[in-house]
Write a protein that holds these residues in place. Structure first.
Motif, PDB file in Angstrom:
ATOM      1  N   GLY A 147      -1.938   7.068  11.584  1.00 20.64           N
ATOM      2  CA  GLY A 147      -1.554   6.079  10.841  1.00 20.64           C
ATOM      3  C   GLY A 147      -2.317   5.526   9.807  1.00 20.64           C
ATOM      4  O   GLY A 147      -2.069   4.300   9.323  1.00 20.64           O
ATOM      5  N   LEU A 198      -4.580   4.187  -1.267  1.00 14.64           N
ATOM      6  CA  LEU A 198      -3.781   2.998  -1.197  1.00 14.64           C
ATOM      7  C   LEU A 198      -3.508   2.270  -2.702  1.00 14.64           C
ATOM      8  O   LEU A 198      -2.817   1.963  -3.155  1.00 14.64           O
ATOM      9  CB  LEU A 198      -4.231   2.082  -0.131  1.00 14.64           C
ATOM     10  CG  LEU A 198      -3.829   2.596   1.490  1.00 14.64           C
ATOM     11  CD1 LEU A 198      -4.145   1.546   2.345  1.00 14.64           C
ATOM     12  CD2 LEU A 198      -2.362   3.199   1.663  1.00 14.64           C
ATOM     13  N   VAL A 207      -0.212  -3.214  -1.646  1.00 10.80           N
ATOM     14  CA  VAL A 207       0.218  -2.235  -0.623  1.00 10.80           C
ATOM     15  C   VAL A 207       0.328  -2.725   0.687  1.00 10.80           C
ATOM     16  O   VAL A 207       1.258  -2.341   1.358  1.00 10.80           O
ATOM     17  CB  VAL A 207      -0.971  -1.097  -0.757  1.00 10.80           C
ATOM     18  CG1 VAL A 207      -0.497  -0.128   0.305  1.00 10.80           C
ATOM     19  CG2 VAL A 207      -0.669  -0.316  -2.096  1.00 10.80           C
ATOM     20  N   LEU A 208      -0.607  -3.509   1.235  1.00  7.72           N
ATOM     21  CA  LEU A 208      -0.569  -4.032   2.610  1.00  7.72           C
ATOM     22  C   LEU A 208       0.460  -4.960   2.814  1.00  7.72           C
ATOM     23  O   LEU A 208       1.504  -5.025   3.876  1.00  7.72           O
ATOM     24  CB  LEU A 208      -1.832  -4.646   2.992  1.00  7.72           C
ATOM     25  CG  LEU A 208      -3.120  -3.774   2.817  1.00  7.72           C
ATOM     26  CD1 LEU A 208      -4.321  -4.445   3.416  1.00  7.72           C
ATOM     27  CD2 LEU A 208      -2.871  -2.380   4.036  1.00  7.72           C
ATOM     28  N   ARG A 228       3.318  -5.107   1.220  1.00  3.84           N
ATOM     29  CA  ARG A 228       4.585  -4.232   1.667  1.00  3.84           C
ATOM     30  C   ARG A 228       4.891  -3.607   2.990  1.00  3.84           C
ATOM     31  O   ARG A 228       5.953  -3.231   3.308  1.00  3.84           O
ATOM     32  CB  ARG A 228       4.666  -3.085   0.330  1.00  3.84           C
ATOM     33  CG  ARG A 228       4.867  -3.665  -0.874  1.00  3.84           C
ATOM     34  CD  ARG A 228       5.026  -2.443  -2.078  1.00  3.84           C
ATOM     35  NE  ARG A 228       5.952  -1.556  -1.831  1.00  3.84           N
ATOM     36  CZ  ARG A 228       6.392  -0.535  -2.325  1.00  3.84           C
ATOM     37  NH1 ARG A 228       5.692  -0.381  -3.473  1.00  3.84           N
ATOM     38  NH2 ARG A 228       7.562  -0.058  -2.166  1.00  3.84           N
ATOM     39  N   ARG A 229       3.724  -3.532   3.716  1.00  8.61           N
ATOM     40  CA  ARG A 229       3.706  -2.996   5.006  1.00  8.61           C
ATOM     41  C   ARG A 229       4.302  -4.121   5.898  1.00  8.61           C
ATOM     42  O   ARG A 229       4.570  -3.670   7.194  1.00  8.61           O
ATOM     43  CB  ARG A 229       2.347  -2.401   5.504  1.00  8.61           C
ATOM     44  CG  ARG A 229       1.726  -1.287   4.778  1.00  8.61           C
ATOM     45  CD  ARG A 229       2.858  -0.087   4.584  1.00  8.61           C
ATOM     46  NE  ARG A 229       2.128   0.990   4.070  1.00  8.61           N
ATOM     47  CZ  ARG A 229       2.107   1.250   2.677  1.00  8.61           C
ATOM     48  NH1 ARG A 229       2.667   0.473   1.874  1.00  8.61           N
ATOM     49  NH2 ARG A 229       1.576   2.487   2.201  1.00  8.61           N
ATOM     50  N   TRP A 276       2.742 -10.491   7.875  1.00  8.51           N
ATOM     51  CA  TRP A 276       1.810 -10.162   6.775  1.00  8.51           C
ATOM     52  C   TRP A 276       0.719 -11.174   7.427  1.00  8.51           C
ATOM     53  O   TRP A 276      -0.644 -10.676   7.263  1.00  8.51           O
ATOM     54  CB  TRP A 276       2.212 -10.987   5.659  1.00  8.51           C
ATOM     55  CG  TRP A 276       0.983 -11.335   4.736  1.00  8.51           C
ATOM     56  CD1 TRP A 276       1.004 -12.620   4.022  1.00  8.51           C
ATOM     57  CD2 TRP A 276       0.152 -10.330   3.995  1.00  8.51           C
ATOM     58  NE1 TRP A 276      -0.329 -12.364   3.302  1.00  8.51           N
ATOM     59  CE2 TRP A 276      -0.861 -11.105   3.211  1.00  8.51           C
ATOM     60  CE3 TRP A 276      -0.319  -8.875   4.234  1.00  8.51           C
ATOM     61  CZ2 TRP A 276      -1.777 -10.606   2.444  1.00  8.51           C
ATOM     62  CZ3 TRP A 276      -1.280  -8.555   3.375  1.00  8.51           C
ATOM     63  CH2 TRP A 276      -2.138  -9.359   2.718  1.00  8.51           C
ATOM     64  N   LEU A 334      -1.181  -9.257  10.088  1.00  9.32           N
ATOM     65  CA  LEU A 334      -1.827  -8.005   9.346  1.00  9.32           C
ATOM     66  C   LEU A 334      -3.177  -8.515   8.746  1.00  9.32           C
ATOM     67  O   LEU A 334      -4.224  -7.720   8.843  1.00  9.32           O
ATOM     68  CB  LEU A 334      -0.945  -7.243   8.470  1.00  9.32           C
ATOM     69  CG  LEU A 334      -1.360  -6.087   7.673  1.00  9.32           C
ATOM     70  CD1 LEU A 334      -0.315  -5.174   7.603  1.00  9.32           C
ATOM     71  CD2 LEU A 334      -2.094  -6.085   6.502  1.00  9.32           C
ATOM     72  N   GLU A 381      -2.244   1.516   8.411  1.00  5.77           N
ATOM     73  CA  GLU A 381      -1.301   0.927   7.523  1.00  5.77           C
ATOM     74  C   GLU A 381      -0.060  -0.015   8.297  1.00  5.77           C
ATOM     75  O   GLU A 381       0.219  -0.860   7.738  1.00  5.77           O
ATOM     76  CB  GLU A 381      -0.369   1.980   6.885  1.00  5.77           C
ATOM     77  CG  GLU A 381      -1.271   3.015   5.997  1.00  5.77           C
ATOM     78  CD  GLU A 381      -0.378   3.994   5.170  1.00  5.77           C
ATOM     79  OE1 GLU A 381       0.552   3.512   4.270  1.00  5.77           O
ATOM     80  OE2 GLU A 381      -0.274   5.294   5.531  1.00  5.77           O
ATOM     81  N   GLY A 382      -0.323   0.276   9.554  1.00  5.28           N
ATOM     82  CA  GLY A 382       0.785  -0.625  10.406  1.00  5.28           C
ATOM     83  C   GLY A 382      -0.072  -1.959  10.873  1.00  5.28           C
ATOM     84  O   GLY A 382       0.711  -3.060  11.117  1.00  5.28           O
TER      85      GLY A 382
END
Length: 287
Positions: free
Chosen positions: A40, A47, A115-116, A118-119, A126, A129, A161-162
């Protein structure tokens, strides 16, 4: 390192005892081995470039390499690395900062952050993360500083990414070899460039990272005897790649020795020097 952090109240309260993402390394022979795959993940550089058009990438690259010596077109063009190694020290700090800023002007300030984000499926995700990104960046930066880890380009920093966790890979340039052994010294103790910092906005990077890194280094100070024992392993059985990289270090360490000395003794002296630097960081950084 994670075990030491698990025994430190300040690290546990910040979740730093679980902040280092590790993977298996299985030696199969003196020259071959197997590396575990970190699922992952994607290189941080990939990125960032995924948000850029090809013209933007080319413009940033041209801005960054301006003023550097190039090979003639008949020789294929590109940067002349041998000339660069001789010329880099003649460039002023202002010149290099200006090159960096021109390159950055072609890249959105929030490319990695975008990018992050959008994950993350919602604002709460968010925040979670970003928190994971923060503590893993702090822990990996502090640990990398202690062992003198270099070669921290964006291909050697993975991101889960997750979750946003930062995963450092490729430890070939450890114990300060990137500073003393490379033709162009890599001086920063860890990477904290614009894209990495801007993920933390609206918070100040120093305000978030400094307390976490201080707690991590304090845990290392408490466990300095354990760390010293681990470092002794690399004195007794250094990796072949590190033995090659310590050649220039050995020459520096044995400069006063008579010519024609034993190579193994020089490598040992260089390894001792590297371990002493690591011990100094542990003992003095918080004192």
């Amino acid at each position: 390192m994670s075990g030491l952090a698990a025994q430190h109240t300040g690290c546990v309260s910040r979740g730093l005892h679980k902040a280092l993402v590790t993977y298996d390394v299985v030696p199969a022979s003196p020259r071959l081995g197997l590396l575990g795959f970190v699922e992952g993940t994607a290189p941080m550089g990939n990125l960032i470039t995924s948000t850029l058009s090809n013209p933007a990438q080319e413009a940033a690259h041209k801005a960054y390499i301006q003023g550097l010596p190039h090979k003639p077109a008949s020789a294929g063009g590109g940067i002349d690395m041998k000339s660069y190694e001789r010329a880099w020290s003649t460039k002023t700090d202002d010149f290099m900062v200006n090159c960096l800023k021109k390159a950055e002007s072609h890249i959105p300030w929030d490319a990695l952050r975008h990018v992050l984000r959008r994950r993350a499926v919602n604002p709460e995700a968010w925040l979670s993360l970003r928190h994971t990104y923060t503590i893993t960046l702090a822990a990996s930066s502090a640990a990398g500083y202690l062992v003198g880890l270099g070669d921290r380009h964006l291909g050697n920093l993975l991101v889960v990414e997750g979750t946003g966790a930062v995963v450092p890979i490729d430890f070939g340039y450890s114990f300060g070899t990137a500073v003393l052994a490379l033709p162009v010294a890599e001086l920063p103790p860890f990477r904290l460039t614009r894209q990495l910092r801007n993920v933390l906005l609206p918070h100040d990077a120093a305000g978030l990272l400094q307390p976490a890194m201080a707690a991590w280094l304090d845990a290392a100070l408490d466990g300095q005897q354990v760390l010293a024992s681990i470092l002794q392993v690399f004195l007794a059985e250094p990796l072949g790649e590190w033995q090659r990289e310590t050649g220039p270090l050995a020459q520096l360490a044995m400069a006063a020795a008579a010519a024609g000395g034993d190579d193994s003794g020089e490598q040992q002296a260089a390894a001792v020097q590297q371990m002493n630097v690591a011990n100094l960081k542990v003992n003095q950084v918080l004192q």
